[in-house]
Design an enzyme around this catalytic site. Structure first.
Site, PDB file in Angstrom:
ATOM      1  N   SER A   1       0.838  -1.518   0.019  1.00 32.49           N
ATOM      2  CA  SER A   1      -0.081  -0.071  -0.119  1.00 32.49           C
ATOM      3  C   SER A   1       0.996   1.373  -0.365  1.00 32.49           C
ATOM      4  CB  SER A   1      -1.112   0.249   1.715  1.00 32.49           C
ATOM      5  OG  SER A   1      -0.330  -0.170   2.241  1.00 32.49           O
TER       6      SER A   1
ATOM      7  N   THR B   1      -2.427   2.742   3.009  1.00 35.30           N
ATOM      8  CA  THR B   1      -0.762   4.100   3.787  1.00 35.30           C
ATOM      9  C   THR B   1      -0.578   4.468   5.087  1.00 35.30           C
ATOM     10  OG1 THR B   1      -2.830   5.735   2.709  1.00 35.30           O
ATOM     11  CG2 THR B   1      -1.604   6.502   3.704  1.00 35.30           C
TER      12      THR B   1
ATOM     13  N   GLY C   1      -7.412   4.663   4.678  1.00 33.43           N
ATOM     14  CA  GLY C   1      -8.878   4.745   4.423  1.00 33.43           C
ATOM     15  C   GLY C   1      -8.863   5.572   3.097  1.00 33.43           C
TER      16      GLY C   1
END
Ligand code: GLY
Length: 368
Positions: free
Chosen positions: A90, A217, A269
């Site tokens: 990510s 993230t 998110g």
């Protein structure tokens, strides 16, 4: 006491004497920072990956910070671990690519004491976008560089530019997504997008990709013993995004906000939900009004819930079918992780690193 500290302290004292209580609550704290217990907080992945080394992000950042490094330098060294580790799909190298199979990275950072900030978006070819964001902060008059401009800036500074930041794993997952969504490249865009979403959800349900890495993230915030606060957020953004899509991570006030006198807040998110309300800025402003980081974050989550009215974004209970997570730290060293749905965050203090539960606003799971 030097002249600057004398002026700051004197101004602080004057405010306490002359400003009415109601207005005082709104005013930023002014004065020489007090000694604090140092702390670093981050999203949960900040105490998961080591890139083959011995320390996680929060451990390294905390150690560097307490050994005297600049807080932001320490935080960025911490998130570099994840940016360089292909196991976190990510962030940085090996981040899940966009819909065309190209890894595009977003990052920003803010330096509390210096009141400076920098960010990059849709950056291709550089494994550590957080370092380029820091260079934007340190070496330009700007706060955000994007796309080829950001890459040219990085190239001119000597950053290594690579043709392809996919790892074997991220490329494999992209091929799988492509196989499911694009057998015929000429689907109309609406159908293609819906098929893309369905395929992504199915890949999560089948355990092929970590649900936390769809919008995954890392946000990492730190406070040192002098009361100095900084923060950084870095990401490869939404998996299989439309090329050029930029989420909340590199946008000041959305994926990160730091006020050196008040605190720091950052997010992981669904970036779109957070961009709409500039939630990190809202959380810091809530803390300025005296709210504890947890209450400040909960208020931002309630705002997101209220703003989520489109049916396609709601689950069977009529609640958001995505997660958003906030990590907030105030100038006293109080901190909190809060999320729409249950999750965790990482903390490192003098007692060592740990992963702790975040406070959820809603019960159950997003997709049910
Ligand atoms: N929060 C990361 C993104 O939406 O891009």
């Amino acid at each position: 006491m030097n002249r600057r500290d004398f002026v700051r302290t004197t101004v602080g004292a004057t405010l306490l004497v002359t400003v009415p209580r109601s207005a005082r609550a709104q005013a930023p704290a002014v004065g020489t920072p007090k000694s604090r217990q140092p702390v670093v907080i981050s999203s949960a992945n900040g105490h998961k990956y080591t890139n083959g080394g011995k320390e996680t992000c929060v451990q390294l950042a905390f150690r560097m910070m307490t050994e005297g490094a600049d807080v932001l330098d320490a935080l960025i060294a911490g998130v570099n671990i994840l940016e360089l580790d292909p196991a976190d799909t990510s962030v940085g190298y090996g981040g899940l690519p966009n819909g065309d199979g190209v890894v595009q990275l977003d990052a920003c950072c803010m330096h509390g004491p210096k009141r400076r900030a920098g960010g990059v978006a849709s950056l291709e070819g550089v494994r550590t976008p957080s370092n380029v964001a820091q260079a934007v902060m340190q070496q330009t008059d700007h706060h955000l560089l994007v796309g080829p401009g950001a890459q040219g800036f990085a190239r001119n500074l000597g950053f290594k530019i690579e043709d392809d930041l996919n790892s074997e794993e991220s490329r494999k997952q992209w091929h799988e997504w492509k196989r499911r969504t694009d057998p015929d490249r000429y689907l109309d865009p609406e159908k293609r997008s819906a098929a893309g979403d369905r395929a992504r959800d199915a890949m999560v349900a089948e355990g092929l990709i970590d649900p936390e890495h769809v919008y995954g993230t890392i946000n990492c915030n730190g406070l040192n013993a002098k009361g100095e606060i900084c923060g950084v957020t870095t990401t490869s953004g939404l998996a299989w995004k439309i090329p050029g899509r930029v989420g909340d991570s590199p946008i000041l006030g959305a994926g990160l906000y730091v006020d050196g006198e008040i605190g720091a807040a950052g997010s992981t998110g669904r970036g779109e939900a957070n961009l709409f309300g500039l939630s990190s800025y809202l959380i810091v402003e809530n803390m300025r009004r005296g709210m504890h980081p947890k209450d400040a974050g909960m208020e931002a989550l309630r705002r997101i819930k209220a703003n989520t009215i489109e049916k396609r974004l709601l689950n069977s209970r009529g609640e958001p079918k995505f997660n958003v997570h906030f990590y907030a730290l105030n100038a006293k060293g109080e901190h909190a992780g809060v999320a729409l749905y249950a999750g965790q965050y990482a903390v490192c203090t003098a007692d060592g690193p740990q992963t702790v539960d975040s406070e959820p606003l809603l019960q159950g799971k997003p997709g049910e």
